[in-house]
Design an enzyme around this catalytic site. Structure first.
Site, PDB file in Angstrom:
ATOM      1  CE  LYS A   1      18.957  16.063  56.772  1.00 35.55           C
ATOM      2  NZ  LYS A   1      19.734  16.320  55.635  1.00 35.55           N
TER       3      LYS A   1
ATOM      4  CE  LYS B   1      26.119  17.540  50.601  1.00 38.53           C
ATOM      5  NZ  LYS B   1      25.010  18.447  50.326  1.00 38.53           N
TER       6      LYS B   1
ATOM      7  CG  HIS C   1      40.406  37.663  39.086  1.00 39.10           C
ATOM      8  ND1 HIS C   1      40.998  38.777  38.411  1.00 39.10           N
ATOM      9  CD2 HIS C   1      39.418  37.390  38.062  1.00 39.10           C
ATOM     10  CE1 HIS C   1      40.237  39.140  36.972  1.00 39.10           C
ATOM     11  NE2 HIS C   1      39.485  38.217  36.982  1.00 39.10           N
TER      12      HIS C   1
ATOM     13  CD1 TRP D   1      25.601  18.638  67.452  1.00 38.93           C
ATOM     14  CD2 TRP D   1      25.073  20.932  67.334  1.00 38.93           C
ATOM     15  NE1 TRP D   1      26.246  19.310  66.447  1.00 38.93           N
ATOM     16  CE2 TRP D   1      25.929  20.788  66.433  1.00 38.93           C
ATOM     17  CE3 TRP D   1      24.669  22.116  67.789  1.00 38.93           C
ATOM     18  CZ2 TRP D   1      26.629  21.752  65.774  1.00 38.93           C
ATOM     19  CZ3 TRP D   1      25.088  23.244  67.037  1.00 38.93           C
ATOM     20  CH2 TRP D   1      25.853  23.025  66.096  1.00 38.93           C
TER      21      TRP D   1
ATOM     22  CB  CYS E   1      19.096  19.532  71.315  1.00 38.06           C
ATOM     23  SG  CYS E   1      20.692  20.361  71.723  1.00 38.06           S
TER      24      CYS E   1
ATOM     25  CD  GLU F   1      24.767  20.851  47.763  1.00 31.99           C
ATOM     26  OE1 GLU F   1      25.065  21.793  48.303  1.00 31.99           O
ATOM     27  OE2 GLU F   1      24.457  19.898  48.194  1.00 31.99           O
TER      28      GLU F   1
ATOM     29  NE  ARG G   1      16.573  16.905  65.340  1.00 29.98           N
ATOM     30  CZ  ARG G   1      15.466  17.499  65.003  1.00 29.98           C
ATOM     31  NH1 ARG G   1      14.678  17.187  64.051  1.00 29.98           N
ATOM     32  NH2 ARG G   1      15.537  18.905  65.218  1.00 29.98           N
TER      33      ARG G   1
ATOM     34  CD  GLU H   1      27.289  18.892  54.736  1.00 31.30           C
ATOM     35  OE1 GLU H   1      26.945  18.644  53.484  1.00 31.30           O
ATOM     36  OE2 GLU H   1      26.419  18.965  55.471  1.00 31.30           O
TER      37      GLU H   1
ATOM     38  CG  ASN I   1      15.902  20.467  71.640  1.00 29.52           C
ATOM     39  OD1 ASN I   1      16.650  19.865  72.560  1.00 29.52           O
ATOM     40  ND2 ASN I   1      15.301  19.952  70.629  1.00 29.52           N
ATOM     41  N   GLY I   2      17.701  24.511  72.076  1.00 22.94           N
ATOM     42  CA  GLY I   2      17.634  25.985  71.893  1.00 22.94           C
ATOM     43  C   GLY I   2      18.862  26.722  72.737  1.00 22.94           C
TER      44      GLY I   2
HETATM   45  C1  AGP Z   1      23.628  20.348  53.808  1.00 25.98           C
HETATM   46  O1  AGP Z   1      24.594  19.135  53.486  1.00 25.98           O
HETATM   47  C2  AGP Z   1      23.795  20.765  55.000  1.00 25.98           C
HETATM   48  N1  AGP Z   1      23.843  19.692  55.986  1.00 25.98           N
HETATM   49  C3  AGP Z   1      23.424  22.053  55.402  1.00 25.98           C
HETATM   50  O2  AGP Z   1      24.128  23.142  54.825  1.00 25.98           O
HETATM   51  C4  AGP Z   1      22.059  22.265  55.389  1.00 25.98           C
HETATM   52  O3  AGP Z   1      21.452  22.304  54.053  1.00 25.98           O
HETATM   53  C5  AGP Z   1      21.384  23.537  56.225  1.00 25.98           C
HETATM   54  O4  AGP Z   1      21.880  23.584  57.567  1.00 25.98           O
HETATM   55  C6  AGP Z   1      19.902  24.238  55.879  1.00 25.98           C
HETATM   56  O5  AGP Z   1      18.957  23.313  56.250  1.00 25.98           O
HETATM   57  P1  AGP Z   1      17.578  23.278  56.136  1.00 25.98           P
HETATM   58  O6  AGP Z   1      17.423  23.164  54.445  1.00 25.98           O
HETATM   59  O7  AGP Z   1      16.896  22.159  56.661  1.00 25.98           O
HETATM   60  O8  AGP Z   1      17.012  24.866  56.236  1.00 25.98           O
END
Ligand code: AGP
Length: 609
Positions: free
Chosen positions: A604, A486, A505, A75, A2, A482, A27, A489, A99-100
């Protein structure tokens, strides 16, 4: 996640609010809305599911104007994305954005229903606006009502509140969710992120936990959680943070991948000499704290957590310091045993991730030696609340999928690990060797981004797949994690990462000709072990995509595609091998036609739990 924007000026603020929302689009959100107090002291509310452009279309069909207004991108948490759940929410003459998450929304809802309030949305937010209304009545002392309402709220909130009966006042409050006041000349603003207001001001007040602020055109009055009037400093942000421009790139993510040589260099600038890490690199207090560190606890989420996993290998290897790494949402809810001399390190691009921030606040009660954050946003909550901070110089990262933030985190972590290793007996020769490699990093990064075409060609093999497996060993295992994150995501392909030695395993059962297996294979001491693991995949018909330098001795053959990468020092391999994996996910997402910069369901900056 949000976003909030609010404005009080002597001009129509509608366009300021919309531009603020556009700047917060990155975001992640699913609906948007705006509410203005017009010249007849009437609320003008417009809301729309979808993008800010949909809200603009609604405003074009039914224009609204006013000198006081609030706006929001939502959001969804409580209630599906829809027009009626979008903010602002209204009760009588009062409108509110939030927000929250309000955790006690159910009992409050029941109480307000008993008083005759009718709810038109499924949100926790609507409870707050009715609560404020019940405490104020239409038009009576908005500030007092908001202050009284915040005493009843449990959970996290940043609030922007207006009343058509007080067209000269904007009230806001924060606890657990970020909120800034933008300071103008005879006009003032609020936003959940300063970036939303960069077109109108460069001066900001960062509200603190429990603050309530009353804003008029001429002034800003802030009261702390005890209700005492307090003076909060005005920070002037420099001009380099307006990144709302994709330049020649098709997507922010693409731009941010290609920015990596420059931002890696910026993160190193002034922090390394010819042969050593400069002692000032970690800030003024580092020389007192580092010699006391006997153990390190790293806490982060998502990609930042993966950066922490890499750092563990470096810390234990170079500094001989034990290191644990844990995701914030787990550590904050378990009983932890803290040994004396443990440094608590958070890693975060945004500095506002709710779980990481909560874990830091909790850590302060648990007897850690000190707290340090590796962060990309100056003045963010994590930076303000940590004793040491080491800034990454990635610049604003707009794409939801973190790219340049990750590689700059690795650079900053490497500086930290070397600095800690120095006070724990790292030889000057070894330090010089590591620093020499760091000097080569920007140029090598450039060469790795040059793999773009090769990776694009490789990406075609993934476009029709539903699953992918990523393998690495040792310090490359977090890089495999990672790479998998990616891919899932932004292309929505199910991807998992394993340490290659774990294959037999369990996950080997998944391997067949339909399962692409991506391998991070630098020329290191585990290479031969890795090759044996890959034989296990080939024997089951698995399709290998190996990222390796010529020195590693792989050759392409049926079932094995080798993506040849430049040779690089071992200490830099995790940073550099990340780049082709980012490119891979980017190109696969392009082929699949997904929303690269704002993938579905993601935000974001995750400012709720
Ligand atoms: C990464 O591609 C993500 N969008 C997500 O995992 C992100 O790294 C995570 O939410 C942590 O965010 P921050 O680094 O702003 O704390």
């Amino acid at each position: 996640m949000c976003g909030i924007v609010g404005a009080l000026a002597q001009r129509n603020v509608n366009e300021i609010l919309l531009e603020g929302l556009r700047r917060l689009e990155y975001r992640g959100y699913d609906s948007a809305g705006v509410c203005l107090v017009d010249g007849d002291s009437q609320l003008q509310l417009r809301k729309s599911q979808g993008k800010v452009a949909d809200l603009e279309a609604r405003l074009a069909a039914a224009p609204a104007a006013g000198q006081l207004g609030i706006a929001h991108t939502r959001w969804a948490t409580h209630g599906a994305p829809s027009d009626r759940n979008a903010h602002p929410h209204v009760s009588g003459q009062i409108a509110l954005v939030h927000n929250g998450i309000i955790e006690n929304h159910q009992p409050l809802r029941a109480e307000l229903r008993d008083k005759g309030y009718q709810f038109t949305s499924d949100t926790d937010t609507e409870v707050v606006v009715h609560l404020i209304h019940s405490l104020a009545g239409d038009g009576r002392d908005l500030l007092a009502a908001v202050t009284a309402a915040t005493d009843r709220l449990e959970g996290a909130y940043a609030l922007g509140v207006i009343s058509a009966d007080e067209p000269e006042t904007l009230v806001c409050a924060r606890s657990g969710s970020p909120l800034v006041v933008g300071v103008g000349i005879e006009e003032n603003f609020i936003a959940s992120d300063p970036m939303a207001l960069r077109q109108v001001t460069d001066r900001f007040i960062f509200l603190e936990e429990g603050d309530v602020a009353e804003i008029s055109r001429a002034g800003i009055t802030v009261r702390d959680k005890q209700g005492e009037e307090v003076s909060r400093p005005v920070h002037k942000l420099d001009g380099g943070h307006d990144a709302a421009d994709k330049g020649r790139y098709r997507h922010y993510m693409q731009k941010e991948i290609f920015e990596q040589p420059a931002v890696v260099e910026a993160t190193l600038a002034g922090r390394i000499g010819d042969k050593s890490v400069l002692s000032e690199a970690l800030g003024a207090r580092a020389h007192e704290i580092l010699p006391e560190v006997q153990q390190v606890q790293i806490v982060a989420c998502g990609t930042s957590y993966h950066a922490g996993l890499v750092a563990r290998y470096w810390l234990e290897d170079w500094a001989g310091i034990p290191c644990s790494v844990e995701v914030a949402s787990e550590i904050r809810y378990r009983k932890t045993a803290v040994r004396p001399g443990t440094l608590f390190v958070t890693i975060s691009q945004s500095g506002e991730t709710a779980d990481t921030l909560a874990a830091l606040r909790q850590a302060k009660e648990l007897g850690y030696l000190a707290s340090m954050t590796i962060c990309n946003v100056p003045n963010s909550s994590l930076v303000r609340e940590s004793e040491l901070s080491l800034m990454t110089e990635a610049g604003p990262e707009i794409g939801v999928a973190s790219t340049k933030a990750f590689t700059t985190q690795l650079v900053a972590l490497q500086l930290f690990c070397i600095a800690l290793a120095k006070v724990n007996g790292l030889s000057t020769e070894r330090e010089a060797e590591l620093v020499k490699a760091l000097h080569q990093l920007p140029q090598l990064m450039e060469q790795f981004t040059g793999l773009d075409q090769l990776v694009q060609d490789t990406s075609e093999a993934f476009a029709e797949k539903h699953h992918a497996l990523f393998l690495g060993r040792g310090v490359e295992y977090p890089i495999a994690l990672e790479g998998a994150l990616k891919l899932k995501e932004i292309s929505y392909i199910h991807a998992e990462a394993y340490p290659a030695g774990e294959l037999k395993h369990g996950p080997l059962a998944l391997v067949d000709a339909d399962m692409p297996v991506v391998v991070v294979a630098p020329n290191d001491e585990l290479l031969e072990k890795l090759k044996s693991n890959l034989q296990e995949v080939r024997a089951r018909g698995g399709q290998l995509f190996v990222f390796a330098s010529p020195q590693a001795g792989f050759t392409s053959e049926p079932g094995v595609t080798v993506v040849e990468v430049p040779d690089a020092p071992e200490s830099l391999a995790p940073i550099l091998y990340t780049v082709p994996l980012q490119l891979l996910s980017y190109h696969v997402a392009l082929l699949k036609g997904t929303d690269v910069d704002q993938p579905r369901n993601l935000a974001k900056s995750v400012t709720v739990e």
